[in-house]
Design a protein around this motif. Structure first.
Motif, PDB file in Angstrom:
ATOM      1  N   ASP A   6       0.825  -1.214   0.000  1.00 26.54           N
ATOM      2  CA  ASP A   6       0.000   0.000   0.000  1.00 26.54           C
ATOM      3  C   ASP A   6       0.860   1.264   0.000  1.00 26.54           C
ATOM      4  N   ALA A   7       2.022   1.204   0.656  1.00 29.24           N
ATOM      5  CA  ALA A   7       2.907   2.370   0.676  1.00 29.24           C
ATOM      6  C   ALA A   7       3.427   2.676  -0.724  1.00 29.24           C
ATOM      7  N   LEU A  53       4.598   4.735   6.734  1.00 32.95           N
ATOM      8  CA  LEU A  53       5.695   4.060   6.033  1.00 32.95           C
ATOM      9  C   LEU A  53       6.101   4.837   4.784  1.00 32.95           C
ATOM     10  N   SER A  54       5.115   5.250   3.992  1.00 36.51           N
ATOM     11  CA  SER A  54       5.431   5.982   2.761  1.00 36.51           C
ATOM     12  C   SER A  54       6.088   7.318   3.075  1.00 36.51           C
ATOM     13  N   LYS A  55       5.649   7.987   4.139  1.00 32.73           N
ATOM     14  CA  LYS A  55       6.256   9.258   4.519  1.00 32.73           C
ATOM     15  C   LYS A  55       7.731   9.073   4.858  1.00 32.73           C
ATOM     16  N   ALA A  99       0.333   2.422   6.101  1.00 30.52           N
ATOM     17  CA  ALA A  99       0.931   2.824   4.826  1.00 30.52           C
ATOM     18  C   ALA A  99       1.312   4.306   4.804  1.00 30.52           C
TER      19      ALA A  99
END
Length: 383
Positions: free
Chosen positions: A210-211, A323-325, A320
């Motif tokens: 999802d990230a 994590l994505s950040k 997500a």
């Protein structure tokens, strides 16, 4: 045991040295090799369930290791324990563990237990009925007579202290050799991410997927390689998730990797992601850092907390967005090249087998030479 003149004689008892047992078997051999490489110590690892056609011993990756795959009978075990200064029981919820502990008690030889994460709060909540039965029959006695528990991380120690406040605990960590020539250059474009672990629900690989989708929506290209095997149904579900998000060109599943393929993947990667919701250690973190690969992990991954520093970004929540950040911040770090060097230095400081073996040596030596015996649990708070 070999080296009768050694000042510290250690006997490690492991359920099996079969490759199928994964982490515990490999860990036992790595510890054994590292201990035998130290002056004044002799260690033997014995497989309690006998030889296996798929044995790790045959791989010859542990030149200093002393291992026996012949299943010991009661007399063999009694004799081996009597010739030992301290016994290390690797595992807990196993049928032979109470008998080994009883033999140690009878021969007045101290024993330490390596629980391999079975007492983290997450794992302790699994299979409660079977574990409660084991505890009622023998488990409580085995725990109470253990001179020390040797754990992989502060997370595992803290969870165990919450469950069993009277245990004597020491954090010894887990070592990792170099799995690849350290990558000390810049970052790739697109950013190359890896997940290197057994595929299980608690690993939350869906969060990593999802990230990548969120990064794509923000116009940031990232590729994710998912290396590992696990429950076929879970793997299929993750693959369907990738297809549904339109990420088939960005995310690949390789299955379990080893040898050159594993080394090449680390060498070609920009970051390892570990969004797990429970990980008493996480050997892939140590391996990634030794290969010069920065890490983004949750606060529930023991090795990530142990490593600390700028090469490891720890996120507070399993999600997500967080994590994505963190991945985007890593991608945009103007000193990314320096982070690779920091990663290698961090691995050498925290996870080299020389460092880990020294911790083991101190912990086991204290038991063998202090007169502390199985019936004396000592202090209630570990180091």
């Amino acid at each position: 045991m070999a080296a009768e003149s050694a000042s510290l004689r250690v006997l490690q008892l492991i359920n099996t040295l079969a490759r199928a047992d994964g982490g515990p078997a490999r860990h036992a051999l790595e510890v054994n090799s590292a201990l035998n490489a130290r002056p004044g110590i002799s260690a033997l690892v014995v497989s309690m369930t006998g030889a296996s056609r798929d044995s790790l011993v045959a791989e010859q990756e542990w030149p200093a290791a002393h291992a026996s795959e012949r299943r010991p009978n009661a007399f063999d075990l009694w004799r081996l324990i009597g010739r030992t200064d301290v016994v290390v029981i690797e595992g807990f919820y196993l049928a032979w563990v109470p008998f080994a502990a009883l033999a140690c008690f009878a021969r007045r030889v101290p024993y330490a237990i390596v629980p391999h994460g079975v007492f983290t709060r997450y794992q302790h909540s699994q299979s409660r009925a079977k574990k409660s039965l084991f505890d009622a029959i023998a488990g409580r006695w085995v725990r109470s007579r253990a001179s020390r528990f040797l754990v992989a991380s502060a997370i595992e120690r803290d969870d165990m202290e919450g469950l069993f406040p009277r245990l004597h605990l020491s954090v010894v960590g887990i070592g990792s050799g170099s799995v690849a020539e350290p990558a000390l250059g810049g970052r790739h474009e697109p950013m190359r991410l890896i997940s290197m672990s057994r595929i299980a629900a608690k690993k939350r690989i869906d969060i990593a997927i999802d990230a990548v989708a969120m990064m794509k929506e923000m116009g940031i290209d990232a590729m994710l390689t998912i290396a590992g095997s696990g429950d076929p149904g879970l793997v299929q579900g993750l693959q369907e998730r990738v297809q549904g998000l339109g990420l088939s060109d960005r995310i690949v599943f390789t299955g379990e990797l080893g040898g050159r393929a594993k080394s090449e993947l680390f060498a070609a990667s920009d970051a390892l992601v570990a969004p797990s919701e429970d990980e008493n250690f996480g050997i892939a973190i140590a391996e990634a850092l030794s290969a010069g690969v920065p890490v983004v992990a949750t606060q529930f991954v023991g090795a990530a907390l142990a490593a600390g520093g700028r090469a490891v970004r720890v996120v507070d929540t399993v999600s997500a967005p967080t994590l994505s950040k963190a991945l985007i911040e890593l991608r945009n770090d103007p000193n990314y090249g320096a982070l690779r060097k920091t990663a290698v230095l961090t691995a050498q400081r925290e996870f080299s087998w020389e460092t880990v073996a020294a911790r083991w040596h101190v912990a086991l030596g204290a038991l063998a030479h202090s007169g502390q015996r199985p019936q004396d649990n000592g202090p209630t708070h570990g180091s």
